[in-house]
Design a protein around this motif. Sequence first.
Motif, PDB file in Angstrom:
ATOM      1  N   ALA A 183       0.851  -1.186   0.000  1.00 55.00           N
ATOM      2  CA  ALA A 183       0.000   0.000   0.000  1.00 55.00           C
ATOM      3  C   ALA A 183       0.888   1.237   0.000  1.00 55.00           C
ATOM      4  CB  ALA A 183      -0.905  -0.009   1.218  1.00 55.00           C
ATOM      5  N   ALA A 184       0.367   2.337  -0.546  1.00 48.15           N
ATOM      6  CA  ALA A 184       1.062   3.620  -0.454  1.00 48.15           C
ATOM      7  C   ALA A 184       0.611   4.278   0.839  1.00 48.15           C
ATOM      8  CB  ALA A 184       0.728   4.489  -1.651  1.00 48.15           C
ATOM      9  N   THR A 185       1.548   4.573   1.729  1.00 45.10           N
ATOM     10  CA  THR A 185       1.183   5.021   3.080  1.00 45.10           C
ATOM     11  C   THR A 185       1.867   6.333   3.440  1.00 45.10           C
ATOM     12  OG1 THR A 185       2.975   3.743   4.079  1.00 45.10           O
ATOM     13  CG2 THR A 185       0.841   2.637   3.823  1.00 45.10           C
ATOM     14  N   GLU A 186       1.285   6.996   4.428  1.00 45.70           N
ATOM     15  CA  GLU A 186       1.867   8.208   5.010  1.00 45.70           C
ATOM     16  C   GLU A 186       1.377   8.301   6.451  1.00 45.70           C
ATOM     17  OE1 GLU A 186       3.782  10.940   6.272  1.00 45.70           O
ATOM     18  OE2 GLU A 186       4.145  10.792   4.096  1.00 45.70           O
ATOM     19  N   SER A 187       2.300   8.280   7.393  1.00 46.35           N
ATOM     20  CA  SER A 187       1.937   8.269   8.813  1.00 46.35           C
ATOM     21  C   SER A 187       1.693   9.663   9.362  1.00 46.35           C
ATOM     22  CB  SER A 187       3.032   7.574   9.618  1.00 46.35           C
ATOM     23  OG  SER A 187       4.278   8.249   9.447  1.00 46.35           O
ATOM     24  N   ASP A 188       2.267  10.675   8.748  1.00 48.14           N
ATOM     25  CA  ASP A 188       2.134  12.034   9.255  1.00 48.14           C
ATOM     26  C   ASP A 188       0.835  12.652   8.735  1.00 48.14           C
ATOM     27  OD1 ASP A 188       2.299  14.655  10.024  1.00 48.14           O
ATOM     28  OD2 ASP A 188       4.266  15.038   9.109  1.00 48.14           O
ATOM     29  N   ALA A 223       0.707  20.322  -2.234  1.00 45.34           N
ATOM     30  CA  ALA A 223       2.082  20.641  -1.820  1.00 45.34           C
ATOM     31  C   ALA A 223       2.517  19.818  -0.618  1.00 45.34           C
ATOM     32  CB  ALA A 223       2.236  22.138  -1.542  1.00 45.34           C
ATOM     33  N   LEU A 224       2.279  18.518  -0.694  1.00 46.10           N
ATOM     34  CA  LEU A 224       2.653  17.618   0.397  1.00 46.10           C
ATOM     35  C   LEU A 224       4.048  17.056   0.135  1.00 46.10           C
ATOM     36  CD1 LEU A 224      -0.742  15.710   0.680  1.00 46.10           C
ATOM     37  CD2 LEU A 224       0.030  17.662   2.051  1.00 46.10           C
ATOM     38  N   THR A 225       4.818  16.956   1.182  1.00 43.45           N
ATOM     39  CA  THR A 225       6.201  16.486   1.064  1.00 43.45           C
ATOM     40  C   THR A 225       6.248  14.968   1.074  1.00 43.45           C
ATOM     41  OG1 THR A 225       7.039  18.466   2.170  1.00 43.45           O
ATOM     42  CG2 THR A 225       8.503  16.541   2.105  1.00 43.45           C
ATOM     43  N   ARG A 226       6.681  14.426  -0.064  1.00 44.80           N
ATOM     44  CA  ARG A 226       6.821  12.963  -0.194  1.00 44.80           C
ATOM     45  C   ARG A 226       5.653  12.271   0.495  1.00 44.80           C
ATOM     46  NH1 ARG A 226      12.876  10.707   0.024  1.00 44.80           N
ATOM     47  NH2 ARG A 226      11.610   8.880  -0.474  1.00 44.80           N
ATOM     48  N   SER A 227       4.474  12.553   0.006  1.00 40.85           N
ATOM     49  CA  SER A 227       3.265  12.071   0.659  1.00 40.85           C
ATOM     50  C   SER A 227       3.185  10.548   0.630  1.00 40.85           C
ATOM     51  CB  SER A 227       2.035  12.705   0.012  1.00 40.85           C
ATOM     52  OG  SER A 227       0.864  12.392   0.728  1.00 40.85           O
ATOM     53  N   LEU A 228       2.258   9.977  -0.063  1.00 38.48           N
ATOM     54  CA  LEU A 228       2.081   8.523  -0.033  1.00 38.48           C
ATOM     55  C   LEU A 228       3.236   7.823  -0.742  1.00 38.48           C
ATOM     56  CD1 LEU A 228      -1.729   8.374  -0.871  1.00 38.48           C
ATOM     57  CD2 LEU A 228      -0.673   8.150   1.387  1.00 38.48           C
ATOM     58  N   GLU A 229       3.810   6.802  -0.077  1.00 35.90           N
ATOM     59  CA  GLU A 229       4.908   6.039  -0.667  1.00 35.90           C
ATOM     60  C   GLU A 229       4.627   4.540  -0.513  1.00 35.90           C
ATOM     61  OE1 GLU A 229       9.024   7.473  -0.233  1.00 35.90           O
ATOM     62  OE2 GLU A 229       8.214   8.917   1.206  1.00 35.90           O
ATOM     63  N   GLU A 252       7.027   9.548  -8.746  1.00 36.31           N
ATOM     64  CA  GLU A 252       8.360   9.094  -9.137  1.00 36.31           C
ATOM     65  C   GLU A 252       8.543   7.676  -8.642  1.00 36.31           C
ATOM     66  OE1 GLU A 252      12.748  11.000  -9.378  1.00 36.31           O
ATOM     67  OE2 GLU A 252      11.963  10.826  -7.339  1.00 36.31           O
ATOM     68  N   PHE A 253       9.198   6.846  -9.470  1.00 34.04           N
ATOM     69  CA  PHE A 253       9.554   5.507  -9.007  1.00 34.04           C
ATOM     70  C   PHE A 253      11.065   5.343  -9.125  1.00 34.04           C
ATOM     71  CE2 PHE A 253      10.355   3.661 -13.172  1.00 34.04           C
ATOM     72  CZ  PHE A 253       9.596   4.444 -14.014  1.00 34.04           C
ATOM     73  N   THR A 269      15.535   3.369 -16.027  1.00 31.00           N
ATOM     74  CA  THR A 269      14.571   2.577 -15.261  1.00 31.00           C
ATOM     75  C   THR A 269      14.825   1.088 -15.455  1.00 31.00           C
ATOM     76  OG1 THR A 269      13.012   2.662 -17.101  1.00 31.00           O
ATOM     77  CG2 THR A 269      12.795   4.351 -15.404  1.00 31.00           C
ATOM     78  N   ALA A 270      15.978   0.742 -16.039  1.00 26.84           N
ATOM     79  CA  ALA A 270      16.271  -0.656 -16.337  1.00 26.84           C
ATOM     80  C   ALA A 270      16.914  -1.321 -15.125  1.00 26.84           C
ATOM     81  CB  ALA A 270      17.184  -0.760 -17.557  1.00 26.84           C
ATOM     82  N   PHE A 271      16.122  -1.520 -14.100  1.00 29.40           N
ATOM     83  CA  PHE A 271      16.618  -2.203 -12.906  1.00 29.40           C
ATOM     84  C   PHE A 271      15.649  -3.313 -12.534  1.00 29.40           C
ATOM     85  CE2 PHE A 271      13.908   1.204 -11.289  1.00 29.40           C
ATOM     86  CZ  PHE A 271      13.130   0.550 -10.344  1.00 29.40           C
ATOM     87  N   THR A 272      16.120  -4.259 -11.761  1.00 30.72           N
ATOM     88  CA  THR A 272      15.278  -5.308 -11.209  1.00 30.72           C
ATOM     89  C   THR A 272      15.439  -5.310  -9.694  1.00 30.72           C
ATOM     90  OG1 THR A 272      17.046  -6.948 -11.464  1.00 30.72           O
ATOM     91  CG2 THR A 272      15.446  -6.751 -13.273  1.00 30.72           C
ATOM     92  N   GLY A 273      14.510  -6.075  -9.060  1.00 34.20           N
ATOM     93  CA  GLY A 273      14.567  -6.173  -7.616  1.00 34.20           C
ATOM     94  C   GLY A 273      13.682  -5.159  -6.946  1.00 34.20           C
ATOM     95  N   ALA A 274      14.046  -4.784  -5.731  1.00 32.06           N
ATOM     96  CA  ALA A 274      13.213  -3.921  -4.906  1.00 32.06           C
ATOM     97  C   ALA A 274      13.165  -2.510  -5.471  1.00 32.06           C
ATOM     98  CB  ALA A 274      13.723  -3.895  -3.480  1.00 32.06           C
ATOM     99  N   GLY A 275      11.985  -1.952  -5.460  1.00 31.83           N
ATOM    100  CA  GLY A 275      11.797  -0.580  -5.911  1.00 31.83           C
ATOM    101  C   GLY A 275      10.750   0.104  -5.059  1.00 31.83           C
ATOM    102  N   ALA A 276      10.582   1.395  -5.287  1.00 27.09           N
ATOM    103  CA  ALA A 276       9.609   2.162  -4.513  1.00 27.09           C
ATOM    104  C   ALA A 276       9.036   3.260  -5.399  1.00 27.09           C
ATOM    105  CB  ALA A 276      10.267   2.742  -3.266  1.00 27.09           C
ATOM    106  N   TYR A 277       7.912   3.832  -4.933  1.00 30.18           N
ATOM    107  CA  TYR A 277       7.319   4.958  -5.645  1.00 30.18           C
ATOM    108  C   TYR A 277       6.769   5.940  -4.623  1.00 30.18           C
ATOM    109  CZ  TYR A 277       2.857   2.567  -4.713  1.00 30.18           C
ATOM    110  OH  TYR A 277       1.775   1.971  -4.113  1.00 30.18           O
TER     111      TYR A 277
END
Length: 596
Positions: free
Chosen positions: A413-418, A440-446, A476-477, A543-551
């Motif tokens: 899930a994309a989450t934000e605790s603040d 204008a949220l700073t790095r909101s849901l990730e 961004e991913f 973007t040519a990578f494999t394995g763990a990623g994030a957005y």
Amino acid sequence: MRNLLIHILCMIIFLSCSGGSGSEGSGGELFQSKTISNVFVLDLPTGKTYSDGENIDISLDHSQIISVSGAPRLTLTIGSTTKYADYLTGDDSRTIVFRYTVQSSDQDLDGIEINSQIDLNGGSLDYTYQGEVQAASQSFSLKDSSGIIVDTALPGPEITNFIEPFNGTYAEGAELLFQVNYEADVNITGNPRLALTVGSSTTFANYSSGDGSSSVIFSYTIQAGDDDSDGIALASNSIQLNGGSIQAVSDSANANLDVSSFLDSMASVIVNTSSGITAPDQVANLSTAPTTSNTTLALSWSVPNDNGTTISSYAVQYREQGSIDWTNLSPNPSSNSTSVSGLIEGTTYEFRVAANNGLLGPWSDVETAEIFDIASLSPIAWLSATSITNGGTEPTDGDKIASWEDLSGAASAATESDPDEQPIYEEDVFNGLPAVRFDALTRSLEGTFTRVSNNGLTVFIVAKMDANNPRKCLFEFYSDNGNQNDHRGFFFTYGMNEANTNHNLDDTTFNLWTAYDTGTHTDLWENGQVIYSNNQNWQGKSTAFTGAGAYVLGDDQTSGDQFNGYIAEFLIFDNQLSTSDREKVETYLKNKWGTP
């Protein structure tokens, strides 16, 4: 004296034997034979319907043995045409049989008629009595022949179903639709109709459409003054041709007109033109969307004008494309979205919706969608504002979003605790559907995901940027491998993997953007129109990578490109989709969100 008595007796005997000189009735009848009956008695065949080539045998019985010569016959009227039943058998018997063989052109649905006079046709009917040849009577008494039906019409298409209007209350101007389904295609001429009883009045649903098909539609538009609180009914169980015809396309055989075997109660089809309320407007912007199940489709639509009375529910119908029978979704949804389950993957379906505020509004235009398994296209992340919780209790207008659940099953899930950095859920933002608002949220849901292939990416996003806010990041991913070059995002109004050339993407409404990313180059579409092709990624980012990623949504890793606007749906696929698959996903998103 004795001799006188003997003489008188002899005279009496003589006069009795000879008939004397008196006329008939003088006493000679005591010694004559009884009179015979010179009358034919009609004997009809069993009443039934006779078709082409069948024989109708009619008998005449007489008390005497009849001698037949020549070709006597009986005169028949079949329909409006004179026909003849010719002599068949009976010479030297008391029963004379006449036969008529039905011809292909014969038709008499209310029973044939028989003339009560034998036509000798140059022949004769005689009998012999006391050594003398007598002519048999040519007349006879008639009997009821209405049960002898002649129907040579080829068996026409049978009715397979009759579909009544959807249960509901209809107001003035509403259309009642009746559907008669046949086993074969039929041609329609003229104006066939169905007789209806609305209240205490008889009116007619006239032929509307279906010529050349197996489904015939009849329509009646509710008029001012029409009222029926206990449900309409058919005034007749048969279609009235009304001077027209319904015939098979293949051989012009007359179609069956009796719908009684398929007629259900219409007690819940209510007509009320005096309620004081107005039915809702037609539902618009009906759209479909795939779900995480390959047997379920999600539906959504714009809320129509309720015309002063709150909409309480929606009627939803669906069917396989090419089918003629609608299925009613139950229960009726109370909001402008629902899902239809039990569908077949790879099958195309049709859907329509009508709003109900106590009166049923008009049906929407039909929306078509194919069931496909979106999971088979390998999404690595899928977020939709119409399913924030993925099966849980959905938020309400104004709620902050701490967690936006992934629908692909491949990402977190994309989450934000603040709470100060959590976006807002807003209802009825576009096309009657919700969206998530970022301000204008700073790095909101990730969220996080895992890539198993680096053979390119396909990205879809439905969003709206606030006007006049260039160079802001929708998402961004990036890779978690520590390589700073393994990342890229979508910047507005620049585009995917672009940050130095403003392509002036549209900021006036919600849009659908699609990107192909080979790892080093990108193609971009806005609402299906090419923005650029094979554009080199900015500063050699890959973007040519494999394995763990994030957005991250609504910003990038730098926290310097905070987004102002809405995100409605977001999908990333771990490969470059084929053109057909890309267009399939674009079609579903466009239909769902009503993008240009």
